[in-house]
Design an enzyme around this catalytic site. Structure first.
Site, PDB file in Angstrom:
ATOM      1  N   ILE A  66       0.880  -1.180  -0.048  1.00  0.00           N
ATOM      2  CA  ILE A  66       0.063   0.004   0.088  1.00  0.00           C
ATOM      3  C   ILE A  66       0.759   1.487  -0.068  1.00  0.00           C
ATOM      4  CG2 ILE A  66      -2.011   1.121   1.016  1.00  0.00           C
ATOM      5  CD1 ILE A  66      -2.435  -1.433   2.375  1.00  0.00           C
ATOM      6  N   ASP A 113      11.891   2.584   5.310  1.00  0.00           N
ATOM      7  CA  ASP A 113      11.706   1.016   5.217  1.00  0.00           C
ATOM      8  C   ASP A 113      12.953   0.212   5.411  1.00  0.00           C
ATOM      9  OD1 ASP A 113       8.931  -0.445   3.377  1.00  0.00           O
ATOM     10  OD2 ASP A 113      10.572  -1.574   4.409  1.00  0.00           O
ATOM     11  N   LYS A 141       2.096  -7.670   9.308  1.00  0.00           N
ATOM     12  CA  LYS A 141       0.496  -7.937   9.072  1.00  0.00           C
ATOM     13  C   LYS A 141       0.100  -9.146   8.918  1.00  0.00           C
ATOM     14  CE  LYS A 141       0.835  -7.579   4.043  1.00  0.00           C
ATOM     15  NZ  LYS A 141       0.022  -7.185   2.867  1.00  0.00           N
ATOM     16  N   SER A 165      -7.120  -1.134  10.395  1.00  0.00           N
ATOM     17  CA  SER A 165      -7.920  -2.165   9.656  1.00  0.00           C
ATOM     18  C   SER A 165      -9.414  -2.598  10.020  1.00  0.00           C
ATOM     19  CB  SER A 165      -7.151  -3.482  10.113  1.00  0.00           C
ATOM     20  OG  SER A 165      -7.685  -4.565   9.532  1.00  0.00           O
ATOM     21  N   TYR A 198      -2.324  -9.814  16.063  1.00  0.00           N
ATOM     22  CA  TYR A 198      -2.382  -8.435  14.972  1.00  0.00           C
ATOM     23  C   TYR A 198      -3.334  -7.402  15.104  1.00  0.00           C
ATOM     24  CZ  TYR A 198      -2.836  -5.965  10.579  1.00  0.00           C
ATOM     25  OH  TYR A 198      -3.351  -5.176   9.392  1.00  0.00           O
ATOM     26  N   LYS A 231      -3.563  -3.394  16.238  1.00  0.00           N
ATOM     27  CA  LYS A 231      -4.223  -2.049  15.512  1.00  0.00           C
ATOM     28  C   LYS A 231      -5.285  -1.587  16.484  1.00  0.00           C
ATOM     29  CE  LYS A 231      -2.220  -2.713  11.424  1.00  0.00           C
ATOM     30  NZ  LYS A 231      -1.413  -1.448  11.079  1.00  0.00           N
ATOM     31  N   PHE A 253     -10.498  -1.980   4.597  1.00  0.00           N
ATOM     32  CA  PHE A 253     -11.085  -3.278   4.222  1.00  0.00           C
ATOM     33  C   PHE A 253     -10.105  -4.163   3.630  1.00  0.00           C
ATOM     34  CE2 PHE A 253     -14.952  -2.912   6.340  1.00  0.00           C
ATOM     35  CZ  PHE A 253     -14.843  -1.679   6.940  1.00  0.00           C
ATOM     36  N   ASN A 312      -3.455 -14.208   1.889  1.00  0.00           N
ATOM     37  CA  ASN A 312      -4.706 -13.580   1.145  1.00  0.00           C
ATOM     38  C   ASN A 312      -5.185 -14.235   0.049  1.00  0.00           C
ATOM     39  OD1 ASN A 312      -3.184 -10.780   2.446  1.00  0.00           O
ATOM     40  ND2 ASN A 312      -4.841 -11.405   3.416  1.00  0.00           N
ATOM     41  N   ARG A 362     -16.183 -10.243   1.922  1.00  0.00           N
ATOM     42  CA  ARG A 362     -15.387  -9.253   2.243  1.00  0.00           C
ATOM     43  C   ARG A 362     -15.606  -7.955   1.301  1.00  0.00           C
ATOM     44  NH1 ARG A 362     -15.266 -12.535   5.539  1.00  0.00           N
ATOM     45  NH2 ARG A 362     -13.401 -13.765   6.764  1.00  0.00           N
TER      46      ARG A 362
HETATM   47  P1  NAD Z   1       3.256  -4.551   3.411  1.00  0.00           P
HETATM   48  O1  NAD Z   1       4.143  -5.650   4.437  1.00  0.00           O
HETATM   49  O2  NAD Z   1       3.633  -4.759   2.044  1.00  0.00           O
HETATM   50  O3  NAD Z   1       4.179  -3.464   3.808  1.00  0.00           O
HETATM   51  C1  NAD Z   1       4.724  -2.953   5.212  1.00  0.00           C
HETATM   52  C2  NAD Z   1       6.103  -2.158   4.829  1.00  0.00           C
HETATM   53  O4  NAD Z   1       6.539  -2.166   6.046  1.00  0.00           O
HETATM   54  C3  NAD Z   1       7.004  -3.464   4.281  1.00  0.00           C
HETATM   55  O5  NAD Z   1       7.704  -2.684   3.128  1.00  0.00           O
HETATM   56  C4  NAD Z   1       7.803  -3.670   5.285  1.00  0.00           C
HETATM   57  O6  NAD Z   1       9.540  -3.870   5.042  1.00  0.00           O
HETATM   58  C5  NAD Z   1       7.889  -2.466   6.247  1.00  0.00           C
HETATM   59  N1  NAD Z   1       8.119  -2.303   7.728  1.00  0.00           N
HETATM   60  C6  NAD Z   1       7.613  -3.434   8.617  1.00  0.00           C
HETATM   61  N2  NAD Z   1       7.931  -3.216   9.723  1.00  0.00           N
HETATM   62  C7  NAD Z   1       9.035  -2.000   9.605  1.00  0.00           C
HETATM   63  C8  NAD Z   1       9.980  -1.464  10.670  1.00  0.00           C
HETATM   64  N3  NAD Z   1       9.911  -1.741  11.706  1.00  0.00           N
HETATM   65  N4  NAD Z   1      10.561  -0.512  10.154  1.00  0.00           N
HETATM   66  C9  NAD Z   1      10.588  -0.120   9.159  1.00  0.00           C
HETATM   67  N5  NAD Z   1       9.873  -0.479   7.914  1.00  0.00           N
HETATM   68  C10 NAD Z   1       8.909  -1.556   8.357  1.00  0.00           C
HETATM   69  O7  NAD Z   1       1.976  -4.243   4.084  1.00  0.00           O
HETATM   70  P2  NAD Z   1       0.736  -3.628   3.357  1.00  0.00           P
HETATM   71  O8  NAD Z   1      -0.187  -4.624   2.783  1.00  0.00           O
HETATM   72  O9  NAD Z   1       1.325  -2.473   2.564  1.00  0.00           O
HETATM   73  O10 NAD Z   1       0.258  -2.814   4.699  1.00  0.00           O
HETATM   74  C11 NAD Z   1       0.611  -1.695   4.900  1.00  0.00           C
HETATM   75  C12 NAD Z   1      -0.068  -1.329   6.367  1.00  0.00           C
HETATM   76  O11 NAD Z   1      -1.597  -1.536   6.046  1.00  0.00           O
HETATM   77  C13 NAD Z   1       0.224  -2.127   7.691  1.00  0.00           C
HETATM   78  O12 NAD Z   1       0.251  -1.416   8.575  1.00  0.00           O
HETATM   79  C14 NAD Z   1      -1.065  -3.106   7.562  1.00  0.00           C
HETATM   80  O13 NAD Z   1      -1.259  -3.574   8.859  1.00  0.00           O
HETATM   81  C15 NAD Z   1      -2.101  -2.314   7.148  1.00  0.00           C
HETATM   82  N6  NAD Z   1      -3.235  -2.996   6.267  1.00  0.00           N
HETATM   83  C16 NAD Z   1      -2.986  -3.909   5.344  1.00  0.00           C
HETATM   84  C17 NAD Z   1      -4.031  -4.720   4.839  1.00  0.00           C
HETATM   85  C18 NAD Z   1      -3.806  -5.466   3.846  1.00  0.00           C
HETATM   86  O14 NAD Z   1      -4.850  -6.192   3.543  1.00  0.00           O
HETATM   87  N7  NAD Z   1      -2.760  -5.345   3.064  1.00  0.00           N
HETATM   88  C19 NAD Z   1      -5.433  -4.517   5.421  1.00  0.00           C
HETATM   89  C20 NAD Z   1      -5.550  -3.526   6.613  1.00  0.00           C
HETATM   90  C21 NAD Z   1      -4.568  -2.853   7.203  1.00  0.00           C
HETATM   91  C1  WQD Z   2     -10.714 -13.076   2.445  1.00  0.00           C
HETATM   92  C2  WQD Z   2     -11.641 -14.477   1.992  1.00  0.00           C
HETATM   93  C3  WQD Z   2     -11.059 -16.529   3.368  1.00  0.00           C
HETATM   94  C4  WQD Z   2      -7.349 -17.217   1.006  1.00  0.00           C
HETATM   95  C5  WQD Z   2      -7.061 -10.478   6.127  1.00  0.00           C
HETATM   96  C6  WQD Z   2      -6.588  -9.963   7.406  1.00  0.00           C
HETATM   97  C7  WQD Z   2      -6.831  -8.658   7.736  1.00  0.00           C
HETATM   98  C8  WQD Z   2      -6.328  -7.968   6.694  1.00  0.00           C
HETATM   99  C9  WQD Z   2      -6.476  -8.272   5.149  1.00  0.00           C
HETATM  100  C10 WQD Z   2      -4.200  -6.999   7.257  1.00  0.00           C
HETATM  101  C11 WQD Z   2     -11.887 -14.845   3.403  1.00  0.00           C
HETATM  102  C12 WQD Z   2     -10.791 -16.418   1.886  1.00  0.00           C
HETATM  103  C13 WQD Z   2      -8.546 -16.627   1.769  1.00  0.00           C
HETATM  104  C14 WQD Z   2      -7.575 -18.634   0.562  1.00  0.00           C
HETATM  105  C15 WQD Z   2     -10.056 -18.612   0.744  1.00  0.00           C
HETATM  106  N1  WQD Z   2      -5.108  -7.612   6.753  1.00  0.00           N
HETATM  107  N2  WQD Z   2      -9.808 -17.342   1.562  1.00  0.00           N
HETATM  108  N3  WQD Z   2      -8.581 -19.026   0.368  1.00  0.00           N
HETATM  109  O1  WQD Z   2      -8.987 -12.881   6.075  1.00  0.00           O
HETATM  110  O2  WQD Z   2     -10.469 -11.086   5.123  1.00  0.00           O
HETATM  111  O3  WQD Z   2      -8.397 -10.515   6.213  1.00  0.00           O
HETATM  112  O4  WQD Z   2      -6.310  -9.658   5.075  1.00  0.00           O
HETATM  113  O5  WQD Z   2      -4.527  -5.851   8.003  1.00  0.00           O
HETATM  114  O6  WQD Z   2      -6.227  -8.144   9.020  1.00  0.00           O
HETATM  115  O7  WQD Z   2      -7.236 -10.620   8.555  1.00  0.00           O
HETATM  116  O8  WQD Z   2      -8.437 -11.651   3.809  1.00  0.00           O
HETATM  117  O9  WQD Z   2      -7.641 -12.383   1.617  1.00  0.00           O
HETATM  118  O10 WQD Z   2      -7.080 -13.640   3.826  1.00  0.00           O
HETATM  119  O11 WQD Z   2      -9.390 -13.843   3.011  1.00  0.00           O
HETATM  120  O12 WQD Z   2     -11.069 -18.978   0.565  1.00  0.00           O
HETATM  121  O13 WQD Z   2      -6.468 -19.151   0.183  1.00  0.00           O
HETATM  122  O14 WQD Z   2     -11.213 -15.407   1.179  1.00  0.00           O
HETATM  123  O15 WQD Z   2     -11.409 -17.400   4.175  1.00  0.00           O
HETATM  124  O16 WQD Z   2     -13.323 -15.483   3.536  1.00  0.00           O
HETATM  125  P1  WQD Z   2      -9.061 -11.424   5.330  1.00  0.00           P
HETATM  126  P2  WQD Z   2      -8.025 -12.786   2.930  1.00  0.00           P
END
Ligand code: NAD
Ligand code: WQD
Length: 346
Positions: free
Chosen positions: A22, A41, A94, A134, A159, A163, A188, A209, A241
């Site tokens: 992101i 990073d 994460k 999240s 985790y 948050k 989301f 995911n 979702r």
């Molecule tokens: P990501 O793992 O791709 O990116 C996180 C980045 O942070 C990585 O590049 C990692 O190297 C860096 N990082 C982690 N710990 C660090 C530290 N101590 N110092 C410096 N860099 C550090 O994850 P993302 O999917 O881009 O998520 C970004 C944020 O959004 C996270 O806080 C995650 O919890 C939150 N989030 C993600 C999702 C999702 O589904 N991807 C959903 C909800 C919330």
């Molecule tokens: C989505 C749906 C699974 C994989 C997670 C974290 C959440 C956030 C986003 C960081 C669910 C189903 C999944 C697979 C499947 N991350 N699934 N087969 O669980 O909604 O959220 O990622 O903040 O905190 O919990 O996302 O993509 O893992 O799953 O059937 O191989 O797909 O059961 O219903 P989720 P997901």
């Protein structure tokens, strides 16, 4: 309405975790809207190649400090090198499953680093903070769509708990400060990739995911997609979702930043749901992917995954009205972009 570029005057914005999924997309959006984004990073969950891709996309050199934001000297280096006007805090671990096995890593990395970042922001007089939260804070909501007034439920994983804890720490330290203005964005399910297919989701190791596993499976890098549960109380038995294009999510961060910058009073705190506002089941995602790409998804049905909830999707009325932000990209467009990214990295 975007802030007029002249008003931005190339404002320096620090993106912690800016090499991640992101963060890298937000880097591009910031750059395109006249900000000067700066990345810190430690590449714990991202590849160095992202930096070169960001140069290609933006046409400019990338300002980056490589280091762990748990290290105070790293933050001192960032804040003494750049006149930072705002911080977007993505850096965190994460992986839900890993957090259950190794909770202390998550509390140290996600909570500890946030505390240090807040301390350093106050030390250096930096006002604006956007935090990556999240929808996991809602657990399984009693009513849907979930609004910002929906109750925060007991976290289902360490985790998710990090948050919730970070939101509370940010709110309480903001309200106790004289200068801080902060916003928590409750994401989301971000999916998809930048149109250039130069950046996208790049999980290190087997994806947990749905969408990255699905694209890797279709690309022949994994076996058949495992559908975790078809006995949920939903229209087709699979869990629901709210999938949001990562570029829509990135743009929400700019709107949140502008919202903070416009606030004249401090301290100031707010929080928003950032989703598409649409609920899609796993089978609907598969059908949308096949329609968007013409590719067939082979899948097998398995038992439910522990900890999964039945259904969650966002009401985005508050972010629509207050941030003047709304997701624009459809589920099919998101999946098409996810596949283009997968094909690019094959
Ligand atoms: P990501 O793992 O791709 O990116 C996180 C980045 O942070 C990585 O590049 C990692 O190297 C860096 N990082 C982690 N710990 C660090 C530290 N101590 N110092 C410096 N860099 C550090 O994850 P993302 O999917 O881009 O998520 C970004 C944020 O959004 C996270 O806080 C995650 O919890 C939150 N989030 C993600 C999702 C999702 O589904 N991807 C959903 C909800 C919330
Ligand atoms: C989505 C749906 C699974 C994989 C997670 C974290 C959440 C956030 C986003 C960081 C669910 C189903 C999944 C697979 C499947 N991350 N699934 N087969 O669980 O909604 O959220 O990622 O903040 O905190 O919990 O996302 O993509 O893992 O799953 O059937 O191989 O797909 O059961 O219903 P989720 P997901």
């Amino acid at each position: 309405m975007w802030l007029h570029q002249g008003e931005l005057a190339y404002m320096n914005i620090l993106i912690t975790g800016g090499a991640g999924f992101i963060g890298s997309h937000t880097y591009v959006a910031l750059s395109e809207h006249g900000y000067t984004p700066i990345i810190v990073d430690n590449f714990a969950n991202s590849r160095d190649s992202v930096i070169g891709q960001l140069v290609d996309i933006t046409g400019s050199a990338v300002e980056i400090i490589r280091g762990d934001i748990n290290d105070p000297t790293v933050l001192d280096q960032v804040f003494s090198t750049y006149a930072i006007e705002g911080v977007i805090h993505f850096a965190a671990a994460k992986a839900v499953g890993e957090s259950v096995e190794n909770p202390l890593k998550y509390y140290r990395n996600n909570v500890g680093a946030t505390i240090l970042l807040l301390e350093k922001m106050q030390e250096y007089g930096i006002q604006n903070l956007v935090f990556s939260s999240s929808c996991t804070v809602y657990g399984q909501p009693d009513t849907l769509p979930v609004t910002e007034n929906s109750p925060v439920m007991k976290a289902l994983s360490p985790y998710g708990n990090t948050k919730q804890i970070c939101e509370e720490i940010i709110e309480e330290s903001t309200r106790a400060s004289q200068q801080l203005k902060s916003v928590s964005l409750r994401y989301f399910n971000p999916i998809g990739a930048h149109k250039s297919a130069k950046i996208g989701e790049l999980p290190l190791g087997p994806p947990a995911n749905l969408v990255p596993f699905l694209t890797q499976s279709v690309a022949g890098l994994r076996g058949p997609l495992q559908i975790w549960g078809t006995d949920y109380p939903t229209s087709d038995g699979t869990a629901i979702r709210d999938y949001i294009h990562v570029c829509d999510l990135a743009e929400a961060h700019l709107k949140a930043l502008e919202y903070l910058i416009k606030q004249e009073k401090s301290p100031f705190y707010d929080y928003f749901n950032i989703g598409s506002g649409e609920g899609s089941s796993v089978l609907q995602v598969i059908q949308a992917f096949e329609k968007a790409t013409g590719k067939k998804v082979n899948y097998e049905i398995r038992e439910r995954r522990t900890g999964d909830i039945t259904s969650v999707y966002a009401s985005t009325d508050k972010s629509n009205k207050t941030l003047d932000w709304k997701a624009k990209r459809s589920l099919e467009e998101s999946l098409k972009d996810a596949w283009a990214w997968q094909e690019a990295i094959l």
